[in-house]
Write a protein that holds these residues in place. Structure first.
Motif, short mmCIF file in Angstrom:
data_model
loop_
_atom_site.label_atom_id
_atom_site.label_comp_id
_atom_site.label_asym_id
_atom_site.label_seq_id
_atom_site.Cartn_x
_atom_site.Cartn_y
_atom_site.Cartn_z
N VAL A 193 -8.40 8.56 -9.87
CA VAL A 193 -8.23 8.78 -11.41
C VAL A 193 -9.12 9.78 -12.21
O VAL A 193 -8.91 9.81 -13.27
CB VAL A 193 -8.65 7.26 -11.92
N ALA A 194 -9.88 10.28 -11.27
CA ALA A 194 -10.86 11.27 -12.05
C ALA A 194 -10.60 12.73 -11.52
O ALA A 194 -11.31 13.68 -11.56
CB ALA A 194 -12.09 10.93 -12.04
N ARG A 195 -9.40 12.91 -10.66
CA ARG A 195 -9.06 14.14 -10.09
C ARG A 195 -10.22 14.94 -9.28
O ARG A 195 -10.44 16.12 -9.21
CB ARG A 195 -8.75 15.20 -11.15
N THR A 196 -11.07 14.16 -8.60
CA THR A 196 -12.23 14.77 -7.70
C THR A 196 -11.40 15.10 -6.29
O THR A 196 -10.17 14.56 -6.07
CB THR A 196 -13.33 13.73 -7.35
N PRO A 197 -11.99 15.84 -5.30
CA PRO A 197 -11.32 16.22 -4.13
C PRO A 197 -11.10 14.87 -3.33
O PRO A 197 -11.87 13.97 -3.49
CB PRO A 197 -12.33 17.05 -3.51
N VAL A 198 -9.86 14.95 -2.76
CA VAL A 198 -9.38 13.88 -1.90
C VAL A 198 -10.78 13.88 -0.64
O VAL A 198 -10.72 14.80 0.00
CB VAL A 198 -8.07 14.24 -1.16
N ARG A 245 0.48 11.31 -0.30
CA ARG A 245 0.23 9.76 -0.49
C ARG A 245 -0.53 9.50 -1.74
O ARG A 245 -0.31 8.56 -2.52
CB ARG A 245 0.13 9.02 0.99
N LEU A 246 -1.90 10.52 -1.43
CA LEU A 246 -2.89 9.83 -2.69
C LEU A 246 -2.41 10.42 -3.90
O LEU A 246 -2.62 9.96 -4.90
CB LEU A 246 -4.22 10.63 -2.46
N GLY A 247 -1.58 11.41 -3.85
CA GLY A 247 -0.87 12.11 -5.11
C GLY A 247 0.12 11.08 -5.47
O GLY A 247 0.29 11.00 -6.65
N VAL A 248 0.83 10.54 -4.81
CA VAL A 248 1.73 9.57 -5.13
C VAL A 248 1.12 8.20 -6.01
O VAL A 248 1.54 7.61 -6.79
CB VAL A 248 2.40 9.12 -3.88
N GLN A 249 0.17 7.72 -5.14
CA GLN A 249 -0.78 6.69 -5.73
C GLN A 249 -1.31 6.95 -7.12
O GLN A 249 -1.27 6.22 -7.93
CB GLN A 249 -1.80 6.32 -4.76
N ALA A 250 -1.94 8.44 -7.40
CA ALA A 250 -2.41 8.60 -8.42
C ALA A 250 -1.29 8.58 -9.60
O ALA A 250 -1.51 8.15 -10.70
CB ALA A 250 -3.04 10.20 -8.57
N ARG A 251 -0.27 9.01 -9.17
CA ARG A 251 0.89 9.19 -10.31
C ARG A 251 1.27 7.77 -10.72
O ARG A 251 1.72 7.37 -11.76
CB ARG A 251 2.25 9.82 -9.82
N ALA A 252 1.21 6.75 -9.66
CA ALA A 252 1.81 5.44 -9.72
C ALA A 252 0.66 4.58 -10.93
O ALA A 252 0.90 3.97 -11.66
CB ALA A 252 1.88 4.77 -8.40
N VAL A 287 9.28 6.85 -0.18
CA VAL A 287 8.15 5.99 -0.44
C VAL A 287 8.64 4.69 -1.29
O VAL A 287 9.46 4.65 -2.11
CB VAL A 287 7.14 6.62 -1.48
N TRP A 288 8.41 3.36 -0.58
CA TRP A 288 8.71 2.15 -1.11
C TRP A 288 7.74 1.69 -2.40
O TRP A 288 6.43 1.51 -1.95
CB TRP A 288 8.98 1.03 -0.26
N HIS A 289 8.11 1.56 -3.55
CA HIS A 289 7.40 1.27 -4.77
C HIS A 289 7.70 -0.39 -4.89
O HIS A 289 8.90 -0.89 -4.99
CB HIS A 289 7.52 1.90 -5.85
N ALA A 304 0.62 -1.25 0.14
CA ALA A 304 0.00 0.09 0.08
C ALA A 304 0.81 1.41 -0.18
O ALA A 304 1.85 1.31 0.75
CB ALA A 304 -1.06 0.08 1.30
N LEU A 305 0.39 2.19 -0.84
CA LEU A 305 0.97 3.57 -0.64
C LEU A 305 0.54 4.44 0.13
O LEU A 305 1.06 5.34 0.56
CB LEU A 305 1.13 4.15 -2.26
N PHE A 306 -0.76 4.39 0.49
CA PHE A 306 -1.43 5.18 1.56
C PHE A 306 -2.33 4.29 2.39
O PHE A 306 -2.39 3.17 2.24
CB PHE A 306 -2.39 6.08 0.67
N ALA A 307 -2.81 4.92 3.38
CA ALA A 307 -3.54 4.36 4.65
C ALA A 307 -4.93 4.88 4.52
O ALA A 307 -5.05 6.18 4.13
CB ALA A 307 -2.71 4.33 5.97
#
Length: 434
Positions: A313-318, A326-333, A217-219, A147-150
């Motif tokens: 994936v649709a750039r709606t508010p976090v 972290r959600l930004g890292v996940q979105a880019r991943a 961040v560990w990928h 997981a990249l985010f909690a």
């Protein structure tokens, strides 16, 4: 199910090397990338030698709010039967969200995403696992993911969550020690604490893989050597109870066979050096009886998962309570994963676009969520480019490619032309491991 021994993930790129490797007791194959009626010859030769083949699914989404798709379960069962497998495996993850449960568009992640460790999520997962177990001809084992985010407000630790899942369903566990390391780096979770909470008697086998750390961040890349930290977690597990099987995963940047054999030797040494000892009392909470009707839990989980996936994936508010970084890292991943896999399932596109492929795809991914698998994504990407105003693209060739694949009958002109321009670059799609 008997002991599996030492294995490696079978991929077409290393198929010949795997056949020649000494001491390979079994292999694991991505279930979605084999056809029961047309199994690769390499897998047939391995089976004839007595090598066990286990199908590893990546698209069921057992941790999602929806019930498992009956057609996908049938396909997984067919692969288990065609391969003569003693079990099949999948992931504790969600891969899509939205749809009828939420009255919102159905979104695809294209990758495995973590479920919240809550009672609602556990109730839904238990019911989904039972549905899958009833549809499969062999036992099911499920894997903990990286997981990249909690999720905020979680109610259970990973050990407690897996312990209750196994106790309530009888499902076997596929423990990925590399994913435990990932969650240690990314979420501050103690791998030893997670192992101490597991029902080790339920472990079917263990995954070992490499990854890479970028910006703290560990990928979990499956494209790098296995680090000592992951072998250390494997040693801890083996000291508690010898695992029935251990498998090395590698999906990208394949090294020379000798390097893979050295990694396998290191894994064997760690497992053989482990000594059994009494497992201390597990700190898991009392196992709760099933609630019976999970519709309310499915509704709540569906809304939460749709909000998270939509932000990715649709750039709606976090959603409130999540770490925006972290959600930004996940979105880019997720976007990078889409770009990499589309380049594999439609290898003509990077050939036609050259150095501009990745930039163009990431521009597309920011504007268009995935809506139907990677091959559909490739067609949508080409359509996006054709509808745009960029002048630096080979529009005629792109249009020919799009027409060749979206029309009633394939013509193959662009693929043949690309082979003439860059021989060897265009090939059939390799496996996709999400």
């Amino acid at each position: 199910m008997g002991r599996l021994g030492t294995g490696i993930g079978w991929r077409p790129e290393i198929a010949e090397a795997v056949e020649r490797m000494p001491g390979i007791d079994w292999v694991e194959v991505v279930a979605e990338n084999v056809c029961p009626g047309h199994l690769p010859e390499s897998l047939g030769r391995l089976r004839e030698r007595g090598v066990t083949v286990v199908p590893h699914g990546v698209s069921l989404g057992l941790g999602g709010a929806q019930r498992p798709d009956a057609d996908q379960l049938t396909a997984l069962a067919e692969r288990a039967q065609a391969l003569g497998s003693p079990l099949v495996t999948e992931h504790i993850a969600f891969v899509r969200a939205g749809g009828a449960l939420t009255a919102s568009p159905l979104l695809e992640a294209g990758h495995l995403l973590p479920v919240p460790r809550t009672r609602d999520a556990l109730d839904v997962l238990c019911e989904n696992v039972r549905i899958a177990q009833d549809a499969l001809p062999v036992p099911l084992a499920v894997e903990n993911i990286a997981a990249l985010f909690a999720w905020p407000d979680e109610e259970l630790t990973e050990g407690q969550f897996l312990y209750e899942l196994a106790e309530r369903t009888g499902v076997r566990l596929l423990i990925d020690v590399a994913n435990l390391h990932t969650n240690h780096v990314n979420r501050g979770e103690d791998p030893a604490e997670a192992l101490a909470g597991l029902p080790l008697e339920a472990v079917a086998y263990v995954h070992v893989a490499g990854g890479v750390e970028r910006d703290g961040v560990w990928h979990d890349s499956h494209a790098h050597p296995v680090p000592d930290a992951v072998l250390g977690i494997l040693a801890d597990l083996a000291a508690r109870a010898a695992p029935p099987g251990v498998l090395l995963e590698r999906d990208e940047n394949f090294p020379e066979p000798a390097e893979l054999e050295r990694e396998l030797a290191a894994i064997r040494k760690v497992v053989e050096g482990g000594r059994r000892r009494e497992v201390e009392a597990r700190p898991g909470s009392p196992v709760r009886t099933d609630p019976g009707d999970t519709e309310g839990a499915r509704q709540r989980l569906g809304v939460a998962q749709a909000a998270v996936l939509s932000s990715l994936v649709a750039r709606t508010p976090v959603p409130e309570g999540f770490d925006r970084v972290r959600l930004g890292v996940q979105a880019r991943a997720l976007a990078a994963k889409r770009a990499d896999v589309v380049a594999k399932v439609a290898p003509e596109l990077p050939v036609l676009l050259g150095a501009s492929y990745r930039e163009a795809f990431l521009e597309y991914a920011r504007a268009r969520p995935m809506r139907g698998g990677y091959r559909r994504d490739a067609l949508d990407f080409a359509g996006f480019l054709l509808d745009g105003k960029r002048t630096d693209l080979p529009r005629r060739e792109l249009r020919e490619w799009w027409l060749d694949r979206s029309g009633p009958a394939p013509r193959g002109r662009v693929a043949r032309a690309a082979r003439r321009v860059l021989p060897g670059r265009v090939r059939s799609a390799p496996p996709v491991h999400a």
